[in-house]
Design a protein around this motif. Structure first.
Motif, PDB file in Angstrom:
ATOM      1  N   TRP A 157       1.036  -1.096   0.269  1.00  0.00           N
ATOM      2  CA  TRP A 157      -0.011  -0.109  -0.024  1.00  0.00           C
ATOM      3  C   TRP A 157       0.946   1.286  -0.001  1.00  0.00           C
ATOM      4  O   TRP A 157       1.729   1.505   0.898  1.00  0.00           O
ATOM      5  CB  TRP A 157      -0.925  -0.003   1.142  1.00  0.00           C
ATOM      6  CG  TRP A 157      -2.012  -1.157   1.239  1.00  0.00           C
ATOM      7  CD1 TRP A 157      -3.134  -0.913   1.013  1.00  0.00           C
ATOM      8  CD2 TRP A 157      -1.795  -2.301   1.833  1.00  0.00           C
ATOM      9  NE1 TRP A 157      -3.926  -2.181   1.011  1.00  0.00           N
ATOM     10  CE2 TRP A 157      -2.976  -3.170   1.516  1.00  0.00           C
ATOM     11  CE3 TRP A 157      -0.683  -3.030   2.463  1.00  0.00           C
ATOM     12  CZ2 TRP A 157      -3.107  -4.365   2.187  1.00  0.00           C
ATOM     13  CZ3 TRP A 157      -0.768  -4.465   2.755  1.00  0.00           C
ATOM     14  CH2 TRP A 157      -2.021  -4.937   2.624  1.00  0.00           C
ATOM     15  N   GLY A 159       1.121   5.379   0.079  1.00  0.00           N
ATOM     16  CA  GLY A 159       0.182   6.531   0.641  1.00  0.00           C
ATOM     17  C   GLY A 159       1.119   7.646   0.758  1.00  0.00           C
ATOM     18  O   GLY A 159       2.308   7.587   0.440  1.00  0.00           O
ATOM     19  N   TRP A 199     -10.020  13.369  -2.407  1.00  0.00           N
ATOM     20  CA  TRP A 199      -9.704  12.601  -1.108  1.00  0.00           C
ATOM     21  C   TRP A 199      -9.350  13.643  -0.019  1.00  0.00           C
ATOM     22  O   TRP A 199      -9.644  13.710   1.179  1.00  0.00           O
ATOM     23  CB  TRP A 199      -8.462  11.820  -1.184  1.00  0.00           C
ATOM     24  CG  TRP A 199      -9.037  10.372  -2.367  1.00  0.00           C
ATOM     25  CD1 TRP A 199     -10.237  10.132  -2.210  1.00  0.00           C
ATOM     26  CD2 TRP A 199      -8.194   9.568  -2.747  1.00  0.00           C
ATOM     27  NE1 TRP A 199     -10.142   8.954  -3.032  1.00  0.00           N
ATOM     28  CE2 TRP A 199      -8.786   8.410  -3.252  1.00  0.00           C
ATOM     29  CE3 TRP A 199      -6.662   9.448  -2.909  1.00  0.00           C
ATOM     30  CZ2 TRP A 199      -8.463   7.376  -3.930  1.00  0.00           C
ATOM     31  CZ3 TRP A 199      -6.132   8.119  -3.401  1.00  0.00           C
ATOM     32  CH2 TRP A 199      -6.924   7.469  -4.041  1.00  0.00           C
ATOM     33  N   TYR A 203     -10.602  14.704   3.777  1.00  0.00           N
ATOM     34  CA  TYR A 203      -9.763  14.348   4.959  1.00  0.00           C
ATOM     35  C   TYR A 203      -9.446  15.507   5.611  1.00  0.00           C
ATOM     36  O   TYR A 203      -9.596  15.596   6.863  1.00  0.00           O
ATOM     37  CB  TYR A 203      -8.374  13.904   4.496  1.00  0.00           C
ATOM     38  CG  TYR A 203      -7.329  13.661   5.637  1.00  0.00           C
ATOM     39  CD1 TYR A 203      -7.471  12.301   6.237  1.00  0.00           C
ATOM     40  CD2 TYR A 203      -6.439  14.325   6.025  1.00  0.00           C
ATOM     41  CE1 TYR A 203      -6.642  12.074   7.132  1.00  0.00           C
ATOM     42  CE2 TYR A 203      -5.562  14.379   6.834  1.00  0.00           C
ATOM     43  CZ  TYR A 203      -5.736  12.967   7.649  1.00  0.00           C
ATOM     44  OH  TYR A 203      -4.633  12.629   8.775  1.00  0.00           O
TER      45      TYR A 203
END
Length: 217
Positions: A157, A159, A199, A203
Motif C-alpha cells: 500500500w 500513500g 480525497w 480528509y
C-alpha cells in the motif's frame, strides 16, 4: 561538520542504512534507499536556503530484541533560522510481525491479514514553519507498507500527501500550491489529481468551520 553536504548524508542516514538492506522485499529496499537520498537532499537544500542555521540529526534505532518490531530512522531538525523558525525532515524504515490488535484493525478495513504476518514499511515526512507569518506552513509525507504471506507475492500500500496551512490566507499561494501538484500528477499516468484532491478535501474538512483546513491538500 553539519554544514558539509557529505557529512549531513552520513549523519542523517547511518542509523537507517544498516536497516534498509534487512527489511522487506528488494522493491521496498530500493524505495527506502531512494527515501534516504531524498532525506539527505532535503536537509541540504532547506539549510542552504535558510543560510543561518543547520539541521541537527536525531537518529534512533529499535534493535532486534523485540521480534515483533525493529527498524531505524532519523528526525533532522532545524531551529531558529533566518527563514525557517523550525523545520523537520524525518525518515523511518521498520519491519516486524503484526500484532493481534494491528491484524484485527487491518482486517476490519478489508485487508487480508492475520496475526504474525511479517510486514515492512518505509516513510519520509517533512514539516516547515517559516519565521514570517506571511509564509504558509507546509507538510508532506510519502510512505509504503508491505505485507508478506508465506509463499505469496507481497501486498503493498502506497500513500502520502501534502498540505498548506497559512496564517494569513493568500489566494496566490493556494493557487500556486495546487498548480504545482497538478503538474506533478500530469507527469504520471497513474496519478489522478482530481481524485487525489477530492480525497484531501474530505480528509481536511472541518465540520465546525464548514470548510477545509488552510489551503487544503
Amino acid at each position: 561538520l553539519l554544514t558539509s553536504p557529505g557529512m549531513i548524508f552520513v549523519l542523517t542516514s547511518s542509523a537507517v542504512a544498516s536497516t534498509t538492506s534487512a527489511v522487506g522485499s528488494p522493491r521496498l529496499q530500493s524505495f527506502a534507499s531512494f527515501l534516504r537520498d531524498q532525506h539527505a537532499s532535503l536537509v541540504h537544500q532547506i539549510a542552504a536556503e535558510d543560510g543561518g542555521a543547520v539541521f541537527e540529526p536525531h537518529p534512533w534505532e529499535r534493535h532486534a530484541d523485540d521480534p515483533r518490531l525493529g527498524g531505524a530512522g532519523c528526525m533532522s531538525v532545524l531551529e531558529d533560522g533566518d527563514v525557517w523558525e523550525k523545520a523537520g525532515v524525518g525518515i523511518t524504515v521498520t519491519g516486524g510481525l503484526l500484532t493481534e490488535a494491528r491484524a484485527r484493525a487491518m482486517s476490519e478495513r478489508g485487508a487480508r491479514v492475520r496475526e504474525g504476518d511479517r510486514f515492512a514499511a518505509a516513510a519520509l515526512s517533512l514539516v516547515m514553519h517559516a519565521r514570517s507569518p506571511l509564509v504558509p506552513t507546509f507538510r508532506a509525507d510519502v510512505r509504503v507498507f508491505e505485507l508478506h504471506h508465506e509463499g505469496e507475492e507481497p501486498q503493498r500500500w502506497f500513500g502520502g500527501g501534502a498540505d498548506l496551512t497559512p496564517s494569513y490566507l493568500s489566494e496566490d499561494d493556494v493557487t500556486e500550491f495546487h498548480r504545482f501538484w497538478r503538474s506533478v500528477c500530469a507527469e504520471h499516468e497513474c496519478a489522478d489529481y482530481a481524485a487525489f484532491k477530492a480525497w484531501c478535501d474530505r480528509y481536511f474538512y472541518i465540520p465546525c468551520r464548514a470548510g477545509a483546513r488552510g489551503g487544503g491538500g
